[in-house]
Design a protein around this motif. Structure first.
Motif, short mmCIF file in Angstrom:
data_model
loop_
_atom_site.label_atom_id
_atom_site.label_comp_id
_atom_site.label_asym_id
_atom_site.label_seq_id
_atom_site.Cartn_x
_atom_site.Cartn_y
_atom_site.Cartn_z
N TYR A 193 0.82 -1.22 0.00
CA TYR A 193 0.00 0.00 0.00
C TYR A 193 0.85 1.27 0.00
O TYR A 193 0.34 2.36 -0.18
CB TYR A 193 -0.97 0.00 1.17
N GLY A 194 2.17 1.13 0.22
CA GLY A 194 3.12 2.20 -0.03
C GLY A 194 3.22 3.34 0.97
O GLY A 194 3.87 4.35 0.70
N PHE A 195 2.59 3.23 2.15
CA PHE A 195 2.67 4.31 3.14
C PHE A 195 4.11 4.40 3.64
O PHE A 195 4.71 3.38 3.98
CB PHE A 195 1.74 4.00 4.32
N PRO A 196 4.71 5.60 3.71
CA PRO A 196 6.08 5.73 4.21
C PRO A 196 6.21 5.17 5.63
O PRO A 196 5.44 5.53 6.52
CB PRO A 196 6.34 7.23 4.18
N ALA A 197 7.18 4.29 5.85
CA ALA A 197 7.30 3.56 7.10
C ALA A 197 7.47 4.46 8.32
O ALA A 197 6.86 4.22 9.36
CB ALA A 197 8.47 2.57 7.03
N ASP A 198 8.29 5.51 8.21
CA ASP A 198 8.52 6.36 9.37
C ASP A 198 7.26 7.13 9.76
O ASP A 198 6.92 7.23 10.94
CB ASP A 198 9.70 7.31 9.14
N ARG A 199 6.55 7.65 8.79
CA ARG A 199 5.30 8.38 9.09
C ARG A 199 4.22 7.43 9.60
O ARG A 199 3.47 7.77 10.52
CB ARG A 199 4.81 9.15 7.85
N ALA A 200 4.14 6.24 9.04
CA ALA A 200 3.17 5.25 9.50
C ALA A 200 3.43 4.88 10.96
O ALA A 200 2.49 4.73 11.75
CB ALA A 200 3.20 4.02 8.61
N ALA A 201 4.70 4.75 11.34
CA ALA A 201 5.05 4.43 12.72
C ALA A 201 4.63 5.56 13.66
O ALA A 201 4.08 5.31 14.74
CB ALA A 201 6.55 4.17 12.85
N GLU A 202 4.86 6.81 13.25
CA GLU A 202 4.44 7.96 14.07
C GLU A 202 2.93 7.94 14.29
O GLU A 202 2.45 8.17 15.41
CB GLU A 202 4.84 9.28 13.39
N ILE A 203 2.18 7.69 13.24
CA ILE A 203 0.72 7.65 13.34
C ILE A 203 0.28 6.49 14.23
O ILE A 203 -0.61 6.64 15.07
CB ILE A 203 0.09 7.56 11.94
N ALA A 204 0.92 5.34 14.07
CA ALA A 204 0.56 4.17 14.87
C ALA A 204 0.75 4.45 16.36
O ALA A 204 -0.16 4.26 17.16
CB ALA A 204 1.41 2.97 14.45
N VAL A 205 1.93 4.92 16.72
CA VAL A 205 2.23 5.15 18.13
C VAL A 205 1.36 6.26 18.72
O VAL A 205 0.77 6.09 19.79
CB VAL A 205 3.74 5.44 18.33
N ASP A 261 13.97 -4.15 9.17
CA ASP A 261 14.82 -3.30 10.00
C ASP A 261 14.40 -1.84 9.96
O ASP A 261 14.47 -1.15 10.98
CB ASP A 261 16.29 -3.43 9.56
N GLU A 262 13.98 -1.35 8.79
CA GLU A 262 13.59 0.06 8.66
C GLU A 262 12.41 0.38 9.58
O GLU A 262 12.43 1.37 10.31
CB GLU A 262 13.21 0.37 7.21
N SER A 263 11.40 -0.46 9.57
CA SER A 263 10.24 -0.24 10.45
C SER A 263 10.63 -0.37 11.91
O SER A 263 10.20 0.41 12.75
CB SER A 263 9.12 -1.22 10.11
N ALA A 264 11.45 -1.37 12.22
CA ALA A 264 11.87 -1.57 13.61
C ALA A 264 12.59 -0.33 14.14
O ALA A 264 12.33 0.11 15.27
CB ALA A 264 12.77 -2.80 13.72
N GLU A 265 13.47 0.25 13.34
CA GLU A 265 14.20 1.44 13.77
C GLU A 265 13.26 2.62 13.98
O GLU A 265 13.40 3.37 14.95
CB GLU A 265 15.29 1.78 12.76
N ALA A 266 12.28 2.77 13.10
CA ALA A 266 11.31 3.87 13.24
C ALA A 266 10.54 3.74 14.55
O ALA A 266 10.37 4.72 15.29
CB ALA A 266 10.35 3.89 12.06
N TYR A 267 10.08 2.54 14.89
CA TYR A 267 9.35 2.31 16.14
C TYR A 267 10.27 2.45 17.36
O TYR A 267 9.88 3.00 18.38
CB TYR A 267 8.67 0.94 16.15
N ARG A 268 11.49 1.94 17.24
CA ARG A 268 12.44 2.01 18.36
C ARG A 268 12.65 3.47 18.79
O ARG A 268 12.64 3.78 19.99
CB ARG A 268 13.76 1.38 17.93
N LYS A 269 12.81 4.36 17.82
CA LYS A 269 12.99 5.78 18.13
C LYS A 269 11.77 6.36 18.85
O LYS A 269 11.90 7.13 19.79
CB LYS A 269 13.24 6.58 16.84
N LEU A 270 10.59 5.99 18.40
CA LEU A 270 9.36 6.54 18.98
C LEU A 270 9.06 5.98 20.37
O LEU A 270 8.45 6.66 21.19
CB LEU A 270 8.19 6.25 18.05
N LEU A 271 9.46 4.76 20.62
CA LEU A 271 9.14 4.12 21.90
C LEU A 271 10.24 4.29 22.95
O LEU A 271 10.04 3.90 24.10
CB LEU A 271 8.86 2.62 21.67
#
Length: 168
Positions: free
Chosen positions: A123-135, A157-167
């Motif tokens: 579905y192509g949603f940018p991973a970093d922005r999707a993680a911000e919205i999720a959290v 790994d890209e998604s994991a890093e995005a979530y790691r920063k937010l959490l």
């Protein structure tokens, strides 16, 4: 909400022992690719039959079925938005996926839920922005209510890093 309710897991969502896993579904709730295909395969053919009986799901909404052969008791199906550049309500629709999934889990009295990175695959949603919205959506929705354990389960790994920063 205390942050210890939010966890990050990098791996296979179909292996998690939680009350519900969330399926990044398509509107028809048919077996598909990515997370959706993996969930249907692990749950067995009964999941597709249960999904057919639901008659589909609009983008941003959520439906629930049993988990069948999964270690999770339930599957909450939510349909994320297809990324079209960000000017077509994609962010609000993605927020609704998380909020409506949590509300459905709370209605059913579920204590734990695991989310994949909704809309970030085909579905192509940018991973970093999707993680911000999720959290942020989860933090705003949950408060002190159920479920009290929320797992963000990512594969890459890209998604994991995005979530790691937010959490952190």
């Amino acid at each position: 909400m205390t942050r210890n309710k939010l966890e990050l897991h990098q791996g296979d969502i179909t292996k998690l022992k939680v009350d519900a896993i969330v399926n990044a579904a398509n509107n028809e709730l048919r077996p598909g690719g990515g997370v959706c295909g993996a969930i249907h395969k692990a749950a067995g053919p009964e999941l597709a039959e249960a999904c057919r009986a639901l008659g589909g799901c609009p983008t941003g909404e959520a439906r629930i079925t049993p988990g069948f052969a999964l270690p999770a008791w339930h599957v909450i199906h939510t349909v994320g938005p297809v990324w079209q550049g960000g000017d077509n309500g994609e962010e609000a629709a993605l927020e609704n996926c998380y909020r409506n999934s949590l509300r459905l889990a709370a209605e059913k009295g579920l204590q734990s839920i695991a989310f994949p990175a909704i809309s970030t695959g085909v579905y192509g949603f940018p991973a970093d922005r999707a993680a911000e919205i999720a959290v942020s959506s989860v933090q705003e929705e949950v408060g002190q209510a159920r479920p009290n354990r929320i797992v963000f389960c990512v594969f890459d790994d890209e998604s994991a890093e995005a979530y790691r920063k937010l959490l952190s």
